[in-house]
Design a protein around this motif. Structure first.
Motif, PDB file in Angstrom:
ATOM      1  N   MET A   1     -13.916  71.868  56.539  1.00  0.00           N
ATOM      2  CA  MET A   1     -14.885  70.909  55.979  1.00  0.00           C
ATOM      3  C   MET A   1     -15.629  71.506  54.797  1.00  0.00           C
ATOM      4  O   MET A   1     -15.822  70.867  53.772  1.00  0.00           O
ATOM      5  CB  MET A   1     -15.916  70.523  57.051  1.00  0.00           C
ATOM      6  N   LEU A   2     -16.056  72.758  54.961  1.00  0.00           N
ATOM      7  CA  LEU A   2     -16.851  73.390  53.905  1.00  0.00           C
ATOM      8  C   LEU A   2     -16.013  73.678  52.668  1.00  0.00           C
ATOM      9  O   LEU A   2     -16.478  73.525  51.534  1.00  0.00           O
ATOM     10  CB  LEU A   2     -17.488  74.685  54.430  1.00  0.00           C
TER      11      LEU A   2
ATOM     12  N   LEU B   1     -22.672  73.959  61.381  1.00  0.00           N
ATOM     13  CA  LEU B   1     -21.687  72.955  61.801  1.00  0.00           C
ATOM     14  C   LEU B   1     -21.230  73.202  63.238  1.00  0.00           C
ATOM     15  O   LEU B   1     -21.050  72.259  64.008  1.00  0.00           O
ATOM     16  CB  LEU B   1     -20.487  72.963  60.845  1.00  0.00           C
TER      17      LEU B   1
ATOM     18  N   ALA C   1     -15.466  70.414  51.043  1.00  0.00           N
ATOM     19  CA  ALA C   1     -16.711  69.953  50.412  1.00  0.00           C
ATOM     20  C   ALA C   1     -16.944  70.667  49.086  1.00  0.00           C
ATOM     21  O   ALA C   1     -17.406  70.068  48.111  1.00  0.00           O
ATOM     22  CB  ALA C   1     -17.892  70.201  51.344  1.00  0.00           C
TER      23      ALA C   1
ATOM     24  N   ALA D   1     -21.306  70.876  67.233  1.00  0.00           N
ATOM     25  CA  ALA D   1     -20.113  70.603  68.053  1.00  0.00           C
ATOM     26  C   ALA D   1     -18.784  70.749  67.309  1.00  0.00           C
ATOM     27  O   ALA D   1     -17.740  70.397  67.837  1.00  0.00           O
ATOM     28  CB  ALA D   1     -20.205  69.225  68.711  1.00  0.00           C
ATOM     29  N   ILE D   2     -18.841  71.217  66.076  1.00  0.00           N
ATOM     30  CA  ILE D   2     -17.615  71.300  65.285  1.00  0.00           C
ATOM     31  C   ILE D   2     -17.054  72.723  65.390  1.00  0.00           C
ATOM     32  O   ILE D   2     -17.786  73.700  65.188  1.00  0.00           O
ATOM     33  CB  ILE D   2     -17.936  70.908  63.828  1.00  0.00           C
ATOM     34  N   ASP D   3     -15.764  72.841  65.727  1.00  0.00           N
ATOM     35  CA  ASP D   3     -15.218  74.184  65.928  1.00  0.00           C
ATOM     36  C   ASP D   3     -15.125  74.938  64.598  1.00  0.00           C
ATOM     37  O   ASP D   3     -15.152  74.324  63.526  1.00  0.00           O
ATOM     38  CB  ASP D   3     -13.864  74.120  66.632  1.00  0.00           C
ATOM     39  N   GLU D   4     -14.986  76.243  64.697  1.00  0.00           N
ATOM     40  CA  GLU D   4     -15.091  77.075  63.504  1.00  0.00           C
ATOM     41  C   GLU D   4     -14.028  76.730  62.457  1.00  0.00           C
ATOM     42  O   GLU D   4     -14.319  76.644  61.266  1.00  0.00           O
ATOM     43  CB  GLU D   4     -14.996  78.557  63.883  1.00  0.00           C
TER      44      GLU D   4
ATOM     45  N   ASP E   1     -11.735  58.347  56.131  1.00  0.00           N
ATOM     46  CA  ASP E   1     -12.370  57.051  55.906  1.00  0.00           C
ATOM     47  C   ASP E   1     -13.805  57.184  55.430  1.00  0.00           C
ATOM     48  O   ASP E   1     -14.412  56.228  54.990  1.00  0.00           O
ATOM     49  CB  ASP E   1     -12.317  56.201  57.186  1.00  0.00           C
ATOM     50  N   LEU E   2     -14.358  58.386  55.493  1.00  0.00           N
ATOM     51  CA  LEU E   2     -15.747  58.553  55.051  1.00  0.00           C
ATOM     52  C   LEU E   2     -15.849  59.225  53.688  1.00  0.00           C
ATOM     53  O   LEU E   2     -16.932  59.534  53.221  1.00  0.00           O
ATOM     54  CB  LEU E   2     -16.527  59.374  56.080  1.00  0.00           C
ATOM     55  N   LEU E   3     -14.708  59.482  53.043  1.00  0.00           N
ATOM     56  CA  LEU E   3     -14.779  60.198  51.765  1.00  0.00           C
ATOM     57  C   LEU E   3     -15.102  59.254  50.627  1.00  0.00           C
ATOM     58  O   LEU E   3     -14.740  58.117  50.685  1.00  0.00           O
ATOM     59  CB  LEU E   3     -13.457  60.906  51.504  1.00  0.00           C
TER      60      LEU E   3
ATOM     61  N   GLY F   1     -10.051  67.952  60.673  1.00  0.00           N
ATOM     62  CA  GLY F   1     -11.482  67.845  60.437  1.00  0.00           C
ATOM     63  C   GLY F   1     -11.857  67.059  59.191  1.00  0.00           C
ATOM     64  O   GLY F   1     -13.015  66.946  58.853  1.00  0.00           O
ATOM     65  N   ILE F   2     -10.863  66.512  58.506  1.00  0.00           N
ATOM     66  CA  ILE F   2     -11.184  65.738  57.315  1.00  0.00           C
ATOM     67  C   ILE F   2     -11.186  64.251  57.683  1.00  0.00           C
ATOM     68  O   ILE F   2     -10.155  63.683  58.014  1.00  0.00           O
ATOM     69  CB  ILE F   2     -10.169  66.014  56.178  1.00  0.00           C
ATOM     70  N   GLU F   3     -12.347  63.663  57.674  1.00  0.00           N
ATOM     71  CA  GLU F   3     -12.513  62.251  58.033  1.00  0.00           C
ATOM     72  C   GLU F   3     -12.283  61.406  56.793  1.00  0.00           C
ATOM     73  O   GLU F   3     -13.214  61.102  56.043  1.00  0.00           O
ATOM     74  CB  GLU F   3     -13.936  62.001  58.569  1.00  0.00           C
TER      75      GLU F   3
END
Lengths: 247, 424
Positions: free
Chosen positions: B384-385, B371, B388, B375-378, B422-424, B418-420
């Protein structure tokens, strides 16, 4: 664009890269070939910022900046992209989710607003068509249960969306059948541009039939032992790595 | 707890009296019992939890209803263990379906209850079942007539409003031959210390299908003891989703007994933080041939939280061709968090396919780097993980309104960066 000077890298006590020198300009395609264990993958990992390696000497300058000082996500935002040899499966995160998060992260870094939802969908559908992928892939978990070829296409899809400046393709041809290889190569070729450079790390010459490099470098025992034009790859194919390793 | 006092049936009195004797003899379970070895409930004996009296002031539960009462569902609301018809939504139920409070059912469905109540679990099981059987005040009764397929889910919403209160509720669900129903049990409470003890018995008759989702969002200081005990007849299908989010200490038992070719799916997600202790105990008993069971429990534990998973699968000598898998995955987010996991397979048949797996660990470094390389910071990558990991279980919910409710509860317990959405 990228300047590698006398780079030495170790893992534990073992020295993997023993003084690499490489200059890459925008618009160029460099192929790095070499036998297993020559340090090819280490070089692509070092450039993308993977942990577990110790840089013991030398320097890497990317667009005038010290690349090795940057955390991996900053490199990505600055335009470095690694297409993984073994793309990671991420359960519970959909492809489209990752693509949007990644794109927005890059945009934010460059002071741009978040991508408009409709523009994003249009963009993504166009790229999906380019790579002859099924749109269903967008809604599946990242790489989960994908075949080898699907994973590699997915890497190129991410590359196409993020539009990086320096693309590193790590063994992108491994695990691809001839049809998938063609599609992936067309995807890569469509991204060729005067302000974008490519490093293609590969064991075999096969990929270079489809993506013609400007330069070929042969890596052996952690050093570049021979550099030349595209014809060097053909020569290697014919004579085998023992030819350059012995040199 | 007077709602049921009028029910003077002798069978019920006998059942309660036996349970009381049982409870007097054994008390609440102690960690000396193997099935309670990771969970010490002695804290509740030091507190004085009392049944809610009529004198206590009513609390406005409008906000809770807004947040937790499902749209597009029939719902039955229990406040502090008693049914509130005015808050419940039971209009338009098909005639072949009986949905009512347990107190009402003890009158109008006495015959049915006499042959079901206490049949999926006995007071011998452990102290909380004995206590519940002796003292339950109300609950939900559902009976779906043969071949009826319900178009909307049925929800029972348990709301605890009073500090130091004690509620015991009992639910009986019967899906007759070839019936199909989806049910939701939601437990919520106003920010207080209280004890909630709930026992649910489910009877899934031949070829019937029941999906039951439990969403436990009790208050932070609450104690929750819940048990779901299931009898699956021939070809019966039972799916359970168990979301354990709230409570200081929560214990949940899910037991199912399977007859010929019955299918049982148990899913669980427990999210513990601070000093929460979340214990889930499952038992799947394959009694007859050709049964299938699928079990996946996931836990995310932060701070000093402790998660417990004890899963038993028993395959009787007669249960040939049983196909069973059991998995428990734990993600520890802090060095002080703890996961105790104990899967047990007891196989007495010789021609079966059974597997189990357990993991306890941190986020995968390879995934984090992948990730980051995108481009996604740690920190965002970690969020995100982690999200998920949980979202896999949320995505198993088929009812859209329920999916959204559970998702909102999960998001409440996660860093949002980091939680989008609208895409869940």
């Amino acid at each position: 664009m990228l300047s590698i000077k006398n780079l030495t890298v170790s893992v534990g006590d073992k020295q993997i890269l023993k003084g690499i020198n490489l200059e890459i300009k925008a618009g160029e395609i460099h192929a790095i070939m070499g036998p297993n264990g020559s340090g090819k993958s280490t070089l692509s990992h070092i450039l993308s910022g993977k942990g577990g390696y110790e840089v013991t000497g030398g320097a890497v300058t990317y667009q005038g900046k010290d690349l090795l000082e940057m955390p991996p996500e900053i490199r990505a935002r600055e335009g470095v992209f690694l297409a993984f040899q073994y793309p990671v499966e991420i359960a519970g995160v959909s492809n489209i989710y990752l693509l949007k998060a990644a794109l927005n992260s890059v945009r934010k870094y460059h002071g741009l607003s978040e991508v408009d939802a409709m523009d994003f969908l249009t963009l993504i559908k166009e790229k999906v068509r380019l790579l002859e992928m099924d749109e269903k892939f967008l809604y599946r978990a990242v790489n989960e249960g994908f075949s080898g070829g699907e994973k590699k296409r997915n890497e190129i899809l991410q590359m196409a969306i993020l539009e990086p400046k320096l693309c590193i393709l790590d063994e992108t041809d491994s695990g691809l059948d001839i049809d998938a290889l063609k599609v992936v190569s067309e995807g890569v070729n469509s991204l060729r541009s005067p302000d974008r450079a490519f490093i293609m790390v590969t064991h075999y010459q096969r990929l270079l039939d489809y993506i013609k490099p400007d330069y070929v470098h042969v890596l052996a025992h952690g050093q570049i032992v021979k550099s030349g034009g595209a014809e060097l790859a053909l020569e290697l194919e014919e004579k085998g790595y023992s030819w350059v390793e012995a040199a | 707890m007077n709602a049921i006092a009028k029910n003077q049936q002798t069978w019920l009195q006998a059942l309660r009296s036996d349970a009381l004797t049982q409870f007097a003899a054994q008390g609440f379970p102690s960690p000396r019992a193997e099935e309670w070895r990771y969970t010490n409930v002695s804290a509740i004996e030091k507190k004085r939890f009392l049944p809610v009296s009529d004198a206590q002031t009513a609390v406005d539960v409008t906000d809770i209803l807004t947040a937790y009462q499902l749209k597009e569902a029939w719902s039955l609301v229990l406040v502090d263990g008693c049914f509130h018809a005015d808050l419940s939504l039971l209009d338009g139920l098909p005639e072949a379906v009986a949905v009512m409070s347990m107190a009402n059912a003890l009158d109008s469905e006495a015959e049915t209850l006499q042959r079901t109540l206490g049949q999926a679990v006995s007071a011998m099981e452990h102290g909380f079942v004995a206590f519940n059987t002796a003292h339950f005040t109300d609950g939900l009764f559902v009976r779906i007539a043969a071949k009826q397929v319900l178009t909307k889910p049925i929800q029972v919403l348990h709301i605890a409003t009073q500090a130091d209160s004690l509620t015991a509720t009992r639910t009986v669900i019967i899906a007759e031959t070839m019936a199909a129903v989806e049910l939701v049990e939601t437990f919520v409470g106003i920010d207080n210390s209280y004890l909630s003890a709930a026992v649910t018995e489910v009877f899934v008759e031949d070829n019937a299908a029941v999906t039951l989702t439990k969403v436990q969002c009790e208050a932070d200081k609450a104690y929750h003891f819940g048990g779901t005990y299931v009898k699956q007849a021939r070809n019966a299908r039972f799916t359970h989703h168990n979301f354990a989010f709230g409570s200081l200490l929560a214990r949940c038992d899910i037991h199912s007994d399977l007859e010929d070719a019955a299918e049982c799916e148990l899913n669980g997600l427990y999210l513990g933080a601070k000093r929460q202790h979340l214990d889930n105990h499952t038992r799947i008993h394959h009694n007859k041939p050709h049964g299938i069971s699928r079990e996946l429990y996931k836990g995310i534990l932060d701070d000093r939280a402790r998660g417990v998973f004890q899963g038993r699968v028993i395959v009787a000598e007669d249960a040939q061709k049983t196909d069973s898998t059991m998995n428990n995955r734990n993600l520890l987010l802090s060095a002080d968090a703890e996961a105790d996991t104990k899967p047990q397979l007891e196989i007495y048949a010789d021609d079966v396919k059974c597997g189990h797996g357990v993991t306890v660990g941190q986020l995968d470094d390879k995934s984090i780097f992948y990730l980051q390389s995108r481009a996604i910071d740690e920190e965002t990558a970690r969020n995100m993980l982690t999200f998920a990991f949980a979202n896999e279980m949320v995505n198993k919910i088929n009812i859209p309104a329920l999916h959204d409710l559970v998702l909102a509860e999960v998001l409440k317990r996660f860093p949002q960066q980091g939680i989008e959405q609208d895409l869940l």
